[in-house]
Design a protein around this motif. Structure first.
Motif, PDB file in Angstrom:
ATOM      1  N   LEU A  59      -6.359  -2.547  -0.034  1.00 41.75           N
ATOM      2  CA  LEU A  59      -7.345  -2.145   0.936  1.00 41.75           C
ATOM      3  C   LEU A  59      -8.131  -3.456   1.413  1.00 41.75           C
ATOM      4  O   LEU A  59      -8.696  -3.606   2.411  1.00 41.75           O
ATOM      5  CB  LEU A  59      -7.928  -0.966   0.693  1.00 41.75           C
ATOM      6  N   TYR A 116      -5.135   3.907  -8.251  1.00 39.44           N
ATOM      7  CA  TYR A 116      -6.298   3.894  -7.483  1.00 39.44           C
ATOM      8  C   TYR A 116      -6.878   2.671  -7.350  1.00 39.44           C
ATOM      9  O   TYR A 116      -7.334   2.221  -6.130  1.00 39.44           O
ATOM     10  CB  TYR A 116      -7.313   4.891  -7.979  1.00 39.44           C
ATOM     11  N   GLN A 175       1.725   7.255  -7.056  1.00 42.89           N
ATOM     12  CA  GLN A 175       0.707   8.121  -7.384  1.00 42.89           C
ATOM     13  C   GLN A 175       1.139   9.588  -7.442  1.00 42.89           C
ATOM     14  O   GLN A 175       2.005   9.718  -6.349  1.00 42.89           O
ATOM     15  CB  GLN A 175      -0.882   7.862  -6.489  1.00 42.89           C
ATOM     16  N   LEU A 213       0.857  -1.379   0.175  1.00 42.88           N
ATOM     17  CA  LEU A 213       0.186  -0.009  -0.075  1.00 42.88           C
ATOM     18  C   LEU A 213       0.857   1.208   0.156  1.00 42.88           C
ATOM     19  O   LEU A 213       0.487   2.174  -0.718  1.00 42.88           O
ATOM     20  CB  LEU A 213      -0.824  -0.066   1.272  1.00 42.88           C
ATOM     21  N   THR A 214       1.991   1.195   0.881  1.00 42.70           N
ATOM     22  CA  THR A 214       2.882   2.491   0.799  1.00 42.70           C
ATOM     23  C   THR A 214       3.525   2.495  -0.302  1.00 42.70           C
ATOM     24  O   THR A 214       3.695   3.748  -0.813  1.00 42.70           O
ATOM     25  CB  THR A 214       4.025   2.147   1.955  1.00 42.70           C
ATOM     26  N   ILE A 260       2.706   1.532  -3.388  1.00 40.36           N
ATOM     27  CA  ILE A 260       1.624   2.019  -4.611  1.00 40.36           C
ATOM     28  C   ILE A 260       1.318   3.400  -4.354  1.00 40.36           C
ATOM     29  O   ILE A 260       0.992   4.299  -5.477  1.00 40.36           O
ATOM     30  CB  ILE A 260       0.451   0.951  -4.686  1.00 40.36           C
ATOM     31  N   SER A 261       1.192   3.956  -3.108  1.00 40.64           N
ATOM     32  CA  SER A 261       0.692   5.315  -2.854  1.00 40.64           C
ATOM     33  C   SER A 261       1.900   6.095  -3.256  1.00 40.64           C
ATOM     34  O   SER A 261       1.643   7.214  -3.748  1.00 40.64           O
ATOM     35  CB  SER A 261       0.395   5.594  -1.556  1.00 40.64           C
ATOM     36  N   LYS A 297     -11.688   4.145  -3.272  1.00 37.36           N
ATOM     37  CA  LYS A 297     -10.596   4.042  -4.307  1.00 37.36           C
ATOM     38  C   LYS A 297     -11.000   3.712  -5.694  1.00 37.36           C
ATOM     39  O   LYS A 297     -10.850   4.381  -6.788  1.00 37.36           O
ATOM     40  CB  LYS A 297      -9.459   3.244  -3.679  1.00 37.36           C
ATOM     41  N   GLU A 341      -4.624   0.402  -5.209  1.00 44.75           N
ATOM     42  CA  GLU A 341      -4.817   0.673  -3.856  1.00 44.75           C
ATOM     43  C   GLU A 341      -6.065   0.130  -3.167  1.00 44.75           C
ATOM     44  O   GLU A 341      -6.105  -0.457  -2.218  1.00 44.75           O
ATOM     45  CB  GLU A 341      -4.886   2.258  -3.634  1.00 44.75           C
TER      46      GLU A 341
END
Length: 277
Positions: free
Chosen positions: A155, A148, A138, A131-132, A134-135, A167, A151
């Protein structure tokens, strides 16, 4: 109301498997936005779509060929992306992660590389790290709908379904009617046990012009989980070779048999057919 077998499924291994398939499908497009094939060395030009259609023998050959190219040039961005992709498709998630770690070191600011790195982390079970990553890929001033959606997939695996669906809707705002996003949103409802809502999204996704076989296989999964196995098999066999379709149906049967639900749902399907005759 959710059928008992479907409710049992919700907390089963199948739910976790579905979540992983959902993630892999959602992130796969990120690394193919501009350069879906390798462009240097003697690596064969194999697209993600081509890999999806390969059988086990063909995948093994592709893995050897791309692996040899990677060994010659481990810092090559395109070769690394392809090699990690094929490794993931053959179940070598730890090795795929190791490859993407090296590619990310060589290309730390590349969005496609970061997205694929996040995919590899998630496949290896490193969900928070994924998650970190992929963020990080962005960019708020020029957001990528694929990220999005990716993510959202992570999640969902973390059990944060409301955040995941937010998302997916952000992704749909950026890319309306994109079948892969709608399919992911449908799979989110599968994971929470709402199969009717899931099917609505899946059918909408499958009806879009850009829908591929993976979207239709997700629809087959949702239909099968509701006990309509004849219909599910018909969907699964469309657009696939006989060998691939048989493999998909066998896989679906094997997953459901782990919960002893295939025979129950098949009986239900048969009785439903008799009542309509």
């Amino acid at each position: 109301m959710i059928a008992p077998a479907a409710s049992t499924f919700r907390k089963s291994h199948l739910a976790r498997t579905a979540a992983l398939l959902l993630l892999l499908a959602s992130v796969a497009g990120c690394a193919s936005t501009k350069r879906d094939v390798a462009t240097t060395g003697s690596i064969p030009k194999v697209s993600t779509a081509s890999l999806q259609g390969m059988n086990a023998v063909e995948l093994a050959n592709a893995e050897r060929s791309i692996g040899a190219a990677y060994a010659r040039d481990p810092k090559n961005r395109d070769i690394g992306l392809q090699y990690a992709n094929v490794l993931g498709m053959t179940g070598k998630n730890s090795q795929a992660l190791a490859v993407m770690q090296q590619v990310a070191i060589a290309h730390p600011a590349d969005r496609d590389v970061l997205a694929a790195y996040g995919k590899a982390q998630a496949a290896a079970g490193q969900l928070e790290q994924a998650l970190t990553t992929i963020s990080r890929a962005q960019t708020p001033d020029h957001p990528d709908w694929r990220l999005y959606s990716a993510e959202g997939a992570v999640l969902d695996q973390l059990g944060r379904s409301n955040e995941a669906r937010q998302k997916y809707r952000m992704a749909l705002d950026a890319q309306p009617n994109e079948p892969s996003i709608m399919s992911n949103l449908g799979m989110s409802y599968v994971l929470s046990g709402d199969l009717k809502t899931a099917e609505t999204y899946m059918r909408n996704a499958a009806g879009q012009p850009g829908a591929d076989s993976r979207v239709r296989q997700n629809l087959a999964l949702v239909v099968g989980l509701q006990g309509r196995f004849s219909e599910a098999e018909d969907i699964a066999r469309k657009e696939l070779s006989q060998q691939q379709a048989d493999a998909n149906v066998t896989y679906l049967r094997s997953m459901l048999s782990q919960q002893n639900s295939w025979s129950k749902l098949a009986d239900k399907d048969g009785k439903a057919k008799q009542s309509t005759n």
